[in-house]
Design an enzyme around this catalytic site. Structure first.
Site, PDB file in Angstrom:
ATOM      1  N   HIS A  98      44.766 -55.498 -22.618  1.00  0.00           N
ATOM      2  CA  HIS A  98      45.453 -54.833 -23.552  1.00  0.00           C
ATOM      3  C   HIS A  98      43.987 -56.041 -25.345  1.00  0.00           C
ATOM      4  O   HIS A  98      43.790 -55.115 -26.283  1.00  0.00           O
ATOM      5  CB  HIS A  98      46.197 -54.351 -24.704  1.00  0.00           C
ATOM      6  CG  HIS A  98      46.977 -55.032 -23.334  1.00  0.00           C
ATOM      7  ND1 HIS A  98      47.814 -55.984 -22.549  1.00  0.00           N
ATOM      8  CD2 HIS A  98      47.966 -53.536 -22.838  1.00  0.00           C
ATOM      9  CE1 HIS A  98      48.678 -55.530 -21.961  1.00  0.00           C
ATOM     10  NE2 HIS A  98      48.665 -53.803 -22.220  1.00  0.00           N
TER      11      HIS A  98
HETATM   12 FE1  FES Z   1      47.978 -57.585 -23.591  1.00  0.00          FE
HETATM   13 FE2  FES Z   1      46.786 -59.832 -22.679  1.00  0.00          FE
HETATM   14  S1  FES Z   1      46.230 -58.206 -23.885  1.00  0.00           S
HETATM   15  S2  FES Z   1      48.553 -59.439 -21.703  1.00  0.00           S
END
Ligand code: FES
Length: 133
Positions: A98
């Site tokens: 993410h």
């Molecule tokens: Fe979501 Fe690493 S940014 S698990």
């Protein structure tokens, strides 16, 4: 698990290794001067999880950073330990799940992760040797 002894001498400057301790992934990085300087230059008041670089390394051994290799968002493995992997915008690690960016001290700098990559318990037993646990 028992403590493990690790020889850091084979880790070239700017490179990192991965290992498992107690079933958890750990990154050990031999930081470049630039990476150390960048980590020290950060105003910690600007950090989401304020910690100085000194709180995250051992005195006299600042070139080495030891952190758990699990993103504090949802547990993906951040990239940046193997040659050629993206290190993110702050010369540390980048979590592709993410988009969390960790700096060269393993501190969260951008993206959804709430906390720095934690530092496991370890101590230096010689100039380039540590005992984890
Ligand atoms: Fe979501 Fe690493 S940014 S698990």
């Amino acid at each position: 698990g028992a403590p493990i002894d690790l020889d850091l001498a084979p880790i070239a400057e700017g490179q990192a290794i991965k290992l498992f301790w107690r079933g958890k992934l750990i990154f050990v990085r031999n930081r470049t001067k630039k990476e150390i300087d960048e980590a020290l230059a950060v105003n910690i008041a600007t950090l989401r999880d304020p910690q100085t670089d000194q709180q995250r390394t051992k005195p006299g051994h600042e070139r080495y950073l030891v952190v758990y290799g699990s993103c504090t968002h949802l547990g993906c493995v951040p990239l940046g330990s193997a040659p050629g992997e993206p290190k993110g915008e702050f010369d540390g690690w980048f979590c592709p799940c993410h988009g969390s960016h960790y700096d060269s001290s393993g501190r969260i700098r951008k993206g959804p992760a709430p906390l720095n990559l934690p530092v496991p318990p370890y101590a230096f037993t010689a100039d380039t040797k540590i005992k984890i646990g």
